[in-house]
Design a protein around this motif. Structure first.
Motif, PDB file in Angstrom:
ATOM      1  N   VAL A   1     -49.888  12.420 -12.323  1.00 34.31           N
ATOM      2  CA  VAL A   1     -51.264  12.591 -12.803  1.00 34.31           C
ATOM      3  C   VAL A   1     -51.203  12.700 -14.330  1.00 34.31           C
ATOM      4  O   VAL A   1     -50.467  13.533 -14.863  1.00 34.31           O
ATOM      5  CB  VAL A   1     -51.911  13.845 -12.193  1.00 34.31           C
ATOM      6  N   PRO A   2     -51.943  11.867 -15.055  1.00 33.87           N
ATOM      7  CA  PRO A   2     -51.792  11.847 -16.521  1.00 33.87           C
ATOM      8  C   PRO A   2     -52.573  12.963 -17.216  1.00 33.87           C
ATOM      9  O   PRO A   2     -53.557  13.489 -16.685  1.00 33.87           O
ATOM     10  CB  PRO A   2     -52.366  10.483 -16.900  1.00 33.87           C
ATOM     11  N   LEU A   3     -52.124  13.290 -18.409  1.00 31.70           N
ATOM     12  CA  LEU A   3     -52.860  14.170 -19.308  1.00 31.70           C
ATOM     13  C   LEU A   3     -53.641  13.319 -20.298  1.00 31.70           C
ATOM     14  O   LEU A   3     -53.234  12.190 -20.627  1.00 31.70           O
ATOM     15  CB  LEU A   3     -51.904  15.075 -20.095  1.00 31.70           C
ATOM     16  N   HIS A   4     -54.742  13.862 -20.808  1.00 31.86           N
ATOM     17  CA  HIS A   4     -55.437  13.198 -21.903  1.00 31.86           C
ATOM     18  C   HIS A   4     -54.526  13.226 -23.135  1.00 31.86           C
ATOM     19  O   HIS A   4     -53.762  14.184 -23.338  1.00 31.86           O
ATOM     20  CB  HIS A   4     -56.761  13.923 -22.200  1.00 31.86           C
ATOM     21  N   PRO A   5     -54.568  12.192 -23.984  1.00 33.53           N
ATOM     22  CA  PRO A   5     -53.692  12.156 -25.168  1.00 33.53           C
ATOM     23  C   PRO A   5     -53.770  13.412 -26.028  1.00 33.53           C
ATOM     24  O   PRO A   5     -52.750  13.854 -26.590  1.00 33.53           O
ATOM     25  CB  PRO A   5     -54.182  10.922 -25.926  1.00 33.53           C
ATOM     26  N   ARG A   6     -54.946  14.015 -26.148  1.00 32.15           N
ATOM     27  CA  ARG A   6     -55.046  15.241 -26.942  1.00 32.15           C
ATOM     28  C   ARG A   6     -54.222  16.361 -26.328  1.00 32.15           C
ATOM     29  O   ARG A   6     -53.466  17.052 -27.015  1.00 32.15           O
ATOM     30  CB  ARG A   6     -56.514  15.684 -27.065  1.00 32.15           C
ATOM     31  N   LYS A   7     -54.360  16.555 -25.013  1.00 36.87           N
ATOM     32  CA  LYS A   7     -53.608  17.602 -24.333  1.00 36.87           C
ATOM     33  C   LYS A   7     -52.110  17.297 -24.356  1.00 36.87           C
ATOM     34  O   LYS A   7     -51.285  18.207 -24.493  1.00 36.87           O
ATOM     35  CB  LYS A   7     -54.115  17.741 -22.893  1.00 36.87           C
ATOM     36  N   LEU A   8     -51.771  16.022 -24.265  1.00 37.44           N
ATOM     37  CA  LEU A   8     -50.365  15.635 -24.310  1.00 37.44           C
ATOM     38  C   LEU A   8     -49.770  15.974 -25.667  1.00 37.44           C
ATOM     39  O   LEU A   8     -48.629  16.464 -25.749  1.00 37.44           O
ATOM     40  CB  LEU A   8     -50.223  14.140 -24.018  1.00 37.44           C
TER      41      LEU A   8
ATOM     42  N   THR B   1     -55.378  22.256  -5.730  1.00 35.50           N
ATOM     43  CA  THR B   1     -56.366  23.334  -5.677  1.00 35.50           C
ATOM     44  C   THR B   1     -57.548  22.874  -4.824  1.00 35.50           C
ATOM     45  O   THR B   1     -57.642  23.206  -3.651  1.00 35.50           O
ATOM     46  CB  THR B   1     -56.814  23.742  -7.085  1.00 35.50           C
ATOM     47  N   THR B   2     -58.432  22.088  -5.394  1.00 30.76           N
ATOM     48  CA  THR B   2     -59.517  21.499  -4.588  1.00 30.76           C
ATOM     49  C   THR B   2     -59.220  20.041  -4.235  1.00 30.76           C
ATOM     50  O   THR B   2     -59.898  19.476  -3.380  1.00 30.76           O
ATOM     51  CB  THR B   2     -60.848  21.547  -5.348  1.00 30.76           C
ATOM     52  N   GLY B   3     -58.253  19.442  -4.913  1.00 37.49           N
ATOM     53  CA  GLY B   3     -57.930  18.039  -4.669  1.00 37.49           C
ATOM     54  C   GLY B   3     -58.771  17.065  -5.465  1.00 37.49           C
ATOM     55  O   GLY B   3     -58.580  15.851  -5.359  1.00 37.49           O
ATOM     56  N   SER B   4     -59.678  17.546  -6.291  1.00 38.20           N
ATOM     57  CA  SER B   4     -60.598  16.656  -7.006  1.00 38.20           C
ATOM     58  C   SER B   4     -59.877  15.758  -8.002  1.00 38.20           C
ATOM     59  O   SER B   4     -60.187  14.558  -8.107  1.00 38.20           O
ATOM     60  CB  SER B   4     -61.670  17.483  -7.721  1.00 38.20           C
ATOM     61  N   THR B   5     -58.930  16.319  -8.755  1.00 32.23           N
ATOM     62  CA  THR B   5     -58.191  15.520  -9.737  1.00 32.23           C
ATOM     63  C   THR B   5     -57.370  14.447  -9.038  1.00 32.23           C
ATOM     64  O   THR B   5     -57.405  13.267  -9.407  1.00 32.23           O
ATOM     65  CB  THR B   5     -57.286  16.414 -10.582  1.00 32.23           C
ATOM     66  N   LEU B   6     -56.619  14.848  -8.025  1.00 34.14           N
ATOM     67  CA  LEU B   6     -55.800  13.890  -7.284  1.00 34.14           C
ATOM     68  C   LEU B   6     -56.662  12.824  -6.626  1.00 34.14           C
ATOM     69  O   LEU B   6     -56.295  11.638  -6.604  1.00 34.14           O
ATOM     70  CB  LEU B   6     -54.971  14.635  -6.236  1.00 34.14           C
ATOM     71  N   ASN B   7     -57.810  13.206  -6.111  1.00 32.79           N
ATOM     72  CA  ASN B   7     -58.676  12.237  -5.443  1.00 32.79           C
ATOM     73  C   ASN B   7     -59.266  11.234  -6.433  1.00 32.79           C
ATOM     74  O   ASN B   7     -59.405  10.051  -6.117  1.00 32.79           O
ATOM     75  CB  ASN B   7     -59.792  12.949  -4.691  1.00 32.79           C
ATOM     76  N   SER B   8     -59.589  11.717  -7.621  1.00 28.98           N
ATOM     77  CA  SER B   8     -60.096  10.803  -8.644  1.00 28.98           C
ATOM     78  C   SER B   8     -59.024   9.792  -9.038  1.00 28.98           C
ATOM     79  O   SER B   8     -59.310   8.599  -9.212  1.00 28.98           O
ATOM     80  CB  SER B   8     -60.562  11.598  -9.869  1.00 28.98           C
ATOM     81  N   CYS B   9     -57.787  10.260  -9.159  1.00 33.33           N
ATOM     82  CA  CYS B   9     -56.669   9.343  -9.439  1.00 33.33           C
ATOM     83  C   CYS B   9     -56.485   8.352  -8.294  1.00 33.33           C
ATOM     84  O   CYS B   9     -56.265   7.154  -8.511  1.00 33.33           O
ATOM     85  CB  CYS B   9     -55.382  10.137  -9.643  1.00 33.33           C
ATOM     86  N   ALA B  10     -56.563   8.862  -7.061  1.00 30.95           N
ATOM     87  CA  ALA B  10     -56.390   8.005  -5.895  1.00 30.95           C
ATOM     88  C   ALA B  10     -57.470   6.924  -5.836  1.00 30.95           C
ATOM     89  O   ALA B  10     -57.198   5.766  -5.494  1.00 30.95           O
ATOM     90  CB  ALA B  10     -56.415   8.851  -4.622  1.00 30.95           C
ATOM     91  N   GLN B  11     -58.693   7.269  -6.162  1.00 26.11           N
ATOM     92  CA  GLN B  11     -59.783   6.294  -6.156  1.00 26.11           C
ATOM     93  C   GLN B  11     -59.505   5.179  -7.154  1.00 26.11           C
ATOM     94  O   GLN B  11     -59.775   3.996  -6.880  1.00 26.11           O
ATOM     95  CB  GLN B  11     -61.099   6.995  -6.470  1.00 26.11           C
TER      96      GLN B  11
END
Length: 241
Positions: free
Chosen positions: A130-137, A213-223
């Protein structure tokens, strides 16, 4: 020689347990958890939720979705996790993410090696962090999900591939305090394929993150991967909680 160097290093810089801050003896199984704290690791074993990997307690027949996943509508096939993210396991993740504790990855690898149901899913797969935004990276200096994917790669003795196929296009605020509905809205269109990324319908893709946690981040990546043509798509996280 490596054991000798480790012993010398432990004498000069005795490792501290990330959970209780006590000394970790050189003969301990883990490098950054003392024996008392490592005994508290709550490994996930089947039966578990087929979507997020959270364990079921008791006898369960067939595939079921646990209460954590109600309303998720997963775009991936299956999710598995190594441990429940509490106590010592949470200490390892916090050390990695918030204290640049890359040294704890050796312990994450060892935990993965003790999680056969995770290794089974990872062997032969293309591991997609799962990637980070360039700023956070830039702020963190590394992507913890990519480092965890590399630890998982070592745990399967190289029988997989790590490929950063996704990029984060929206710099969202921390999602830790939001419910699933708010997370889903915040993460809408937050990910895209990385430049030059090619998706093959014949490959098995495995999204990798630190925690479910809720799976929202992973699900967005999966989509995003689904829209690009991924057919065989699963999820692995180090912890659940």
């Amino acid at each position: 020689m490596s054991q000798w160097l480790r012993g010398l290093s432990d004498v000069v810089f005795p490792p501290l347990c990330v959970h209780c801050r006590g000394l970790v003896p050189s003969e301990a199984e883990f490098r950054h958890l003392c024996p008392a704290c490592s005994a508290q690791l709550d490994y996930v074993r089947p039966p578990h939720c087929s979507t997020c990997g959270h364990p079921f307690y008791g006898v369960v027949e067939g595939e079921r979705m646990c209460p954590h996943c109600e309303g998720l509508a997963p775009a991936f096939r299956e999710g598995r996790t190594a441990v429940l993210l509490k106590g010592p396991a949470r200490g390892l993740v916090h050390e990695l993410k918030y204290h640049r504790g890359l040294q704890v990855l050796v312990d994450l690898e060892r935990i993965f090696r003790r999680s056969p149901h995770v290794l089974e899913l990872a062997r032969g797969a293309t591991l997609v962090p799962v990637p980070l935004h360039p700023r956070k990276l830039r702020e963190r200096g590394f992507n913890q999900s990519e480092q965890i994917a590399q630890a998982l790669l070592r745990a399967v003795d190289g029988a997989a591939h790590v490929r950063p196929l996704l990029r984060r296009t929206v710099d969202t605020v921390s999602q830790t305090q939001h419910d699933r509905r708010t997370r889903q809205l915040n993460l809408k269109n937050a990910f895209a394929l990385a430049s030059g990324a090619v998706i093959s319908a014949a490959d098995h893709y495995l999204l990798v993150d630190d925690v479910f946690t809720t799976g929202s981040t992973l699900n967005s990546c999966a989509q995003t991967l689904r829209r690009a043509g991924a057919v065989s798509l699963d999820v692995v996280t180090f912890g659940h909680g």
